[in-house]
Design a protein around this motif. Structure first.
Motif, short mmCIF file in Angstrom:
data_model
loop_
_atom_site.label_atom_id
_atom_site.label_comp_id
_atom_site.label_asym_id
_atom_site.label_seq_id
_atom_site.Cartn_x
_atom_site.Cartn_y
_atom_site.Cartn_z
N VAL A 135 0.87 -1.18 0.00
CA VAL A 135 0.00 0.00 0.00
C VAL A 135 0.91 1.23 0.00
N ASP A 136 0.73 2.10 -0.99
CA ASP A 136 1.63 3.24 -1.09
C ASP A 136 1.30 4.33 -0.06
N ARG A 137 2.24 5.25 0.08
CA ARG A 137 2.13 6.32 1.08
C ARG A 137 0.85 7.12 0.93
N ARG A 138 0.51 7.46 -0.27
CA ARG A 138 -0.68 8.30 -0.51
C ARG A 138 -1.93 7.61 0.03
N ASP A 139 -2.09 6.34 -0.26
CA ASP A 139 -3.26 5.60 0.22
C ASP A 139 -3.22 5.43 1.74
N ARG A 140 -2.03 5.17 2.29
CA ARG A 140 -1.90 5.01 3.74
C ARG A 140 -2.30 6.30 4.46
N VAL A 141 -1.82 7.41 3.97
CA VAL A 141 -2.14 8.70 4.59
C VAL A 141 -3.63 9.03 4.43
N ALA A 142 -4.17 8.75 3.26
CA ALA A 142 -5.60 9.01 3.03
C ALA A 142 -6.46 8.19 3.99
N MET A 143 -6.09 6.94 4.21
CA MET A 143 -6.86 6.09 5.13
C MET A 143 -6.71 6.58 6.58
N ARG A 144 -5.53 7.07 6.92
CA ARG A 144 -5.34 7.62 8.27
C ARG A 144 -6.23 8.84 8.46
N GLN A 145 -6.28 9.70 7.47
CA GLN A 145 -7.10 10.90 7.58
C GLN A 145 -8.57 10.56 7.73
N LYS A 146 -9.04 9.52 7.05
CA LYS A 146 -10.43 9.10 7.18
C LYS A 146 -10.74 8.61 8.59
N ALA A 147 -9.78 7.93 9.21
CA ALA A 147 -10.01 7.33 10.52
C ALA A 147 -9.75 8.28 11.68
N ASP A 148 -8.98 9.32 11.45
CA ASP A 148 -8.57 10.23 12.53
C ASP A 148 -9.72 11.12 12.98
N PRO A 149 -10.17 10.96 14.23
CA PRO A 149 -11.28 11.79 14.71
C PRO A 149 -10.87 13.24 14.93
#
Length: 157
Positions: A135-149
């Motif tokens: 999983v590339d950095r862009r997708d990892r960061v995007a998923m973190r942003q979705k989960a971060d309250p």
């Protein structure tokens, strides 16, 4: 997000409740072990993190009571016996397509943020798992942003 988590778990091969012949190639157990690993990464196992994991396993696999306890114990045992993440990530990489691997990283972030915060150790575990499963950095960061309250609307990509 929790619905996405449940769909992911239910869609894993063998999710119909049948136990894989060999735990070392069971993607459900590999996924659960990685979730346990990230939950334990900061040395503080929050009730919210454990509750989210147990609830997901109950809903996805129909596990409850002793059966749920045994499955979680198997995942914990796998984590404590492992010397690295590769044993788990290689299973997921073999069994999951690219989109499912991205979704799994999102699920790991949801476990991380279940207690409302992220430690550097948790961040590092998710980064390493993402690298190992492709999983590339862009997708990892995007998923973190979705989960971060606590996220802002500013993208970090």
């Amino acid at each position: 997000m929790f619905d996405r988590f449940m769909k992911f778990l239910k869609d894993l091969p063998g999710a119909g409740g049948d136990r894989a012949q060999d735990d070392s190639d069971d993607p459900r157990l590999a996924a659960a072990a990685l979730m346990v690993h990230v939950m334990e990464a900061d040395g503080v196992e929050e009730d919210a993190e454990r509750a989210k994991l147990r609830e997901a396993l109950t809903r996805a696999y129909g596990l409850a009571g002793r059966e749920l306890d045994e499955f979680v114990a198997r995942a914990e045992e796998q984590v404590h016996q492992s010397v690295d993440l590769y044993a788990f990530t290689s299973v997921l990489k073999r069994h999951l397509d690219e989109q499912a691997r991205i979704e799994f990283i999102g699920i790991m972030w949801e476990i991380v943020f279940a207690d409302g915060e992220m430690s550097e150790l948790e961040d590092n575990i998710v980064w390493r798992v993402a690298e190992l499963i492709g999983v590339d950095r862009r997708d990892r960061v995007a998923m973190r942003q979705k989960a971060d309250p606590n996220r802002t609307d500013e993208p970090e990509l």
